[in-house]
Design a protein around this motif. Structure first.
Motif, PDB file in Angstrom:
ATOM      1  N   ASP A   1      10.465   0.136 -10.296  1.00 21.81           N
ATOM      2  CA  ASP A   1      11.666   0.198  -9.456  1.00 21.81           C
ATOM      3  C   ASP A   1      11.435  -0.153  -7.989  1.00 21.81           C
ATOM      4  N   SER A   2      10.381  -0.885  -7.655  1.00 23.30           N
ATOM      5  CA  SER A   2      10.206  -1.295  -6.261  1.00 23.30           C
ATOM      6  C   SER A   2      11.328  -2.248  -5.860  1.00 23.30           C
TER       7      SER A   2
ATOM      8  N   ASP B   1      -3.184  -3.838  -1.918  1.00 18.68           N
ATOM      9  CA  ASP B   1      -2.572  -2.527  -1.737  1.00 18.68           C
ATOM     10  C   ASP B   1      -1.843  -2.148  -3.020  1.00 18.68           C
ATOM     11  N   ILE B   2      -2.347  -1.136  -3.724  1.00 18.16           N
ATOM     12  CA  ILE B   2      -1.818  -0.752  -5.029  1.00 18.16           C
ATOM     13  C   ILE B   2      -0.938   0.479  -4.868  1.00 18.16           C
ATOM     14  N   GLY B   3       0.315   0.387  -5.298  1.00 15.13           N
ATOM     15  CA  GLY B   3       1.239   1.505  -5.172  1.00 15.13           C
ATOM     16  C   GLY B   3       1.911   1.836  -6.490  1.00 15.13           C
ATOM     17  N   GLY B   4       2.003   3.135  -6.802  1.00 15.07           N
ATOM     18  CA  GLY B   4       2.616   3.570  -8.039  1.00 15.07           C
ATOM     19  C   GLY B   4       3.883   4.378  -7.853  1.00 15.07           C
ATOM     20  N   GLU B   5       4.403   4.430  -6.624  1.00 14.01           N
ATOM     21  CA  GLU B   5       5.653   5.134  -6.342  1.00 14.01           C
ATOM     22  C   GLU B   5       6.465   4.305  -5.364  1.00 14.01           C
ATOM     23  N   SER B   6       7.654   3.929  -5.753  1.00 12.81           N
ATOM     24  CA  SER B   6       8.517   3.182  -4.844  1.00 12.81           C
ATOM     25  C   SER B   6       8.943   4.067  -3.686  1.00 12.81           C
ATOM     26  N   THR B   7       8.910   3.518  -2.486  1.00  9.22           N
ATOM     27  CA  THR B   7       9.395   4.234  -1.305  1.00  9.22           C
ATOM     28  C   THR B   7      10.594   3.509  -0.696  1.00  9.22           C
ATOM     29  N   ARG B   8      11.294   2.706  -1.533  1.00 11.71           N
ATOM     30  CA  ARG B   8      12.519   2.054  -1.059  1.00 11.71           C
ATOM     31  C   ARG B   8      13.559   3.121  -0.726  1.00 11.71           C
ATOM     32  N   PRO B   9      14.534   2.805   0.129  1.00 12.75           N
ATOM     33  CA  PRO B   9      15.582   3.792   0.424  1.00 12.75           C
ATOM     34  C   PRO B   9      16.258   4.284  -0.847  1.00 12.75           C
ATOM     35  N   GLY B  10      16.338   5.608  -0.981  1.00 10.76           N
ATOM     36  CA  GLY B  10      16.983   6.207  -2.137  1.00 10.76           C
ATOM     37  C   GLY B  10      16.076   6.478  -3.318  1.00 10.76           C
ATOM     38  N   ALA B  11      14.800   6.086  -3.224  1.00 14.66           N
ATOM     39  CA  ALA B  11      13.891   6.248  -4.359  1.00 14.66           C
ATOM     40  C   ALA B  11      13.593   7.718  -4.621  1.00 14.66           C
ATOM     41  N   GLU B  12      13.448   8.056  -5.900  1.00 18.56           N
ATOM     42  CA  GLU B  12      13.102   9.411  -6.303  1.00 18.56           C
ATOM     43  C   GLU B  12      11.587   9.587  -6.309  1.00 18.56           C
ATOM     44  N   GLU B  13      11.145  10.832  -6.088  1.00 24.77           N
ATOM     45  CA  GLU B  13       9.719  11.126  -6.120  1.00 24.77           C
ATOM     46  C   GLU B  13       9.172  10.964  -7.540  1.00 24.77           C
ATOM     47  N   VAL B  14       7.961  10.424  -7.643  1.00 24.64           N
ATOM     48  CA  VAL B  14       7.292  10.224  -8.926  1.00 24.64           C
ATOM     49  C   VAL B  14       6.290  11.354  -9.135  1.00 24.64           C
TER      50      VAL B  14
ATOM     51  N   ALA C   1     -14.165  11.744   1.467  1.00 22.53           N
ATOM     52  CA  ALA C   1     -14.604  10.489   0.857  1.00 22.53           C
ATOM     53  C   ALA C   1     -15.198   9.523   1.875  1.00 22.53           C
ATOM     54  N   GLY C   2     -15.062   9.845   3.167  1.00 26.12           N
ATOM     55  CA  GLY C   2     -15.540   8.933   4.204  1.00 26.12           C
ATOM     56  C   GLY C   2     -14.738   7.650   4.261  1.00 26.12           C
ATOM     57  N   ALA C   3     -13.491   7.707   3.815  1.00 25.63           N
ATOM     58  CA  ALA C   3     -12.643   6.519   3.737  1.00 25.63           C
ATOM     59  C   ALA C   3     -11.769   6.385   4.976  1.00 25.63           C
ATOM     60  N   PRO C   4     -11.321   5.189   5.285  1.00 30.14           N
ATOM     61  CA  PRO C   4     -10.328   5.013   6.350  1.00 30.14           C
ATOM     62  C   PRO C   4      -8.926   5.341   5.836  1.00 30.14           C
ATOM     63  N   ILE C   5      -8.023   5.568   6.762  1.00 28.46           N
ATOM     64  CA  ILE C   5      -6.639   5.884   6.412  1.00 28.46           C
ATOM     65  C   ILE C   5      -5.698   5.113   7.309  1.00 28.46           C
ATOM     66  N   CYS C   6      -4.568   4.708   6.752  1.00 30.00           N
ATOM     67  CA  CYS C   6      -3.490   4.131   7.557  1.00 30.00           C
ATOM     68  C   CYS C   6      -2.372   5.154   7.640  1.00 30.00           C
ATOM     69  N   LEU C   7      -1.946   5.461   8.853  1.00 29.93           N
ATOM     70  CA  LEU C   7      -0.898   6.433   9.110  1.00 29.93           C
ATOM     71  C   LEU C   7       0.377   5.695   9.485  1.00 29.93           C
ATOM     72  N   MET C   8       1.410   5.833   8.654  1.00 32.61           N
ATOM     73  CA  MET C   8       2.666   5.131   8.906  1.00 32.61           C
ATOM     74  C   MET C   8       3.739   6.093   9.374  1.00 32.61           C
ATOM     75  N   HIS C   9       4.558   5.648  10.314  1.00 33.27           N
ATOM     76  CA  HIS C   9       5.681   6.446  10.777  1.00 33.27           C
ATOM     77  C   HIS C   9       6.862   6.290   9.823  1.00 33.27           C
ATOM     78  N   ALA C  10       7.473   7.396   9.486  1.00 36.77           N
ATOM     79  CA  ALA C  10       8.728   7.386   8.738  1.00 36.77           C
ATOM     80  C   ALA C  10       9.559   8.565   9.214  1.00 36.77           C
ATOM     81  N   GLN C  11      10.847   8.343   9.377  1.00 33.80           N
ATOM     82  CA  GLN C  11      11.747   9.442   9.721  1.00 33.80           C
ATOM     83  C   GLN C  11      12.459   9.864   8.443  1.00 33.80           C
ATOM     84  N   GLY C  12      12.131  11.052   7.944  1.00 33.70           N
ATOM     85  CA  GLY C  12      12.711  11.509   6.692  1.00 33.70           C
ATOM     86  C   GLY C  12      11.948  10.987   5.491  1.00 33.70           C
ATOM     87  N   ASP C  13      12.444  11.287   4.289  1.00 30.46           N
ATOM     88  CA  ASP C  13      11.804  10.819   3.065  1.00 30.46           C
ATOM     89  C   ASP C  13      12.628   9.686   2.469  1.00 30.46           C
ATOM     90  N   PRO C  14      12.102   8.994   1.450  1.00 24.68           N
ATOM     91  CA  PRO C  14      12.827   7.833   0.911  1.00 24.68           C
ATOM     92  C   PRO C  14      14.252   8.139   0.466  1.00 24.68           C
TER      93      PRO C  14
END
Length: 337
Positions: free
Chosen positions: A83-84, A113-126, A190-203
């Motif tokens: 549902d992306s 970049d592998i994603g298993g949950e759509s974060t489009r507007p209105g998307a439900e949590e997986v 894990a010693g891994a890097p992270i990307c921090l994204m800004h979002a206002q509210g949830d999908p």
């Protein structure tokens, strides 16, 4: 009164004596725009900055997940979801996902970049177990077949942990550790890097009525707070990149304001990831309601981001963006090795 410093970024061969190299990369600047919540913006010479103001702008960014931050990088999007917003279902089956990932790697992806949950507007949590089942096997299969770095696009610590164990190299958290704070410890351990994204509210609600006092400065301040939180959790700043979250709780006007002053975010001292590919604001401006027909606009905005020094472009149309970036490189004088 707090000042925010935005470098006025330039590229090309006509670099004057004394110009400052931006973040150890391909762009440079001689002047900056000083922003404030209290007074009108003003432009001053970079030579007028204090050492503390200048340092985050000129300090070279260290490599991240195997990628040099001295040149632009392309992050190929692989949504293993039904549902992306732009390619939902096309790569949900593992064999389709692996084939598409291989194609993007061959076309010049610097990271997948592998994603298993759509974060489009209105998307439900997986559910966590569903998201892990969608992503971890694909990551494991790709890790055994490709040398290309892999990131996991998730808000959840258990999904991130499974992905890192399967061979992912970077955690791409669209909630900047606010949805599941445990993701910080998972990444740090894990010693891994992270990307921090800004979002206002949830999908589900983020596009209902997004509001800011000053969108550029509000997003900057929130990302600064999340960087400090990540550092306190054991993730050093050299393993943090930031994303202003175009389209995540923003109107068309908010998105354009952030893109016009994108170079401000270099003042945070972290690489910038920009994700604009096929998003709704491109369709609105270009009068193109069909997401998979927004490639030209997506490439245009990605190159505008590169011109402002953004180090990672998250894209659907990998081959087309790679070709455009190759030409941009040629006409602007190339990038450091």
């Amino acid at each position: 009164m707090k000042d925010y410093i935005r470098p006025l970024v330039q590229t090309g061969p006509a670099r004057p004596l004394g110009a400052q190299t931006l973040a150890g990369g391909w762009a440079w600047f001689t002047h900056v725009e000083v922003l404030s919540r209290d007074v009108a913006p003003k432009v001053i010479p970079a030579s007028d900055l204090t050492a503390a103001q200048l340092a985050p702008l000129i300090t070279p960014r260290v490599p991240m997940a195997g990628m040099s931050m001295a040149r632009p990088n392309l992050m190929g999007i692989l949504n293993v979801t039904p549902d992306s917003f732009s390619d939902g279902g096309r790569f949900a089956a593992p064999e389709q996902a692996i084939s598409h990932a291989r194609a993007m790697a061959e076309a010049g992806a610097d990271i997948l970049d592998i994603g298993g949950e759509s974060t489009r507007p209105g998307a439900e949590e997986v559910p966590v177990e569903v998201e892990i089942a969608r992503t971890a096997p694909v990551i494991a299969a790709l890790r055994g077949a490709l040398e290309t770095p892999i990131s996991i696009d998730t808000r959840k610590s258990l999904v991130a942990a499974a992905a890192l164990q399967a061979g992912a190299n970077l955690v791409n958290d669209v909630a900047a550790m606010t949805f599941d704070p445990a993701i910080a410890k998972t990444t740090a351990d894990a010693g891994a890097p992270i990307c921090l994204m800004h979002a206002q509210g949830d999908p589900q609600t983020m596009q209902d009525a997004p509001s800011y006092a000053n969108v550029v400065l509000d997003v900057y301040d929130l990302l600064y707070e999340r960087i400090i939180a990540a550092e306190k959790s054991g993730i050093p700043r050299e393993r943090i990149c930031i994303d202003p979250g175009i389209g995540f709780g923003k109107t068309l006007e908010h998105n354009l304001a952030l893109l016009q002053r994108l170079s401000l975010f270099h003042s945070l001292g972290c690489p910038i990831l920009l994700g604009v590919s096929r998003k709704r604001f491109i369709g609105t401006l270009a009068n193109e309601p069909q997401a998979d027909r927004r490639m030209p606009g997506s490439v245009a905005v990605a190159l505008a981001g590169v011109h402002q020094g953004a180090q990672i472009m998250r894209v659907h149309d990998l081959a087309e963006t790679r070709q455009a970036l190759t030409l941009f490189t040629a006409v602007t004088g190339g990038f450091p090795e």
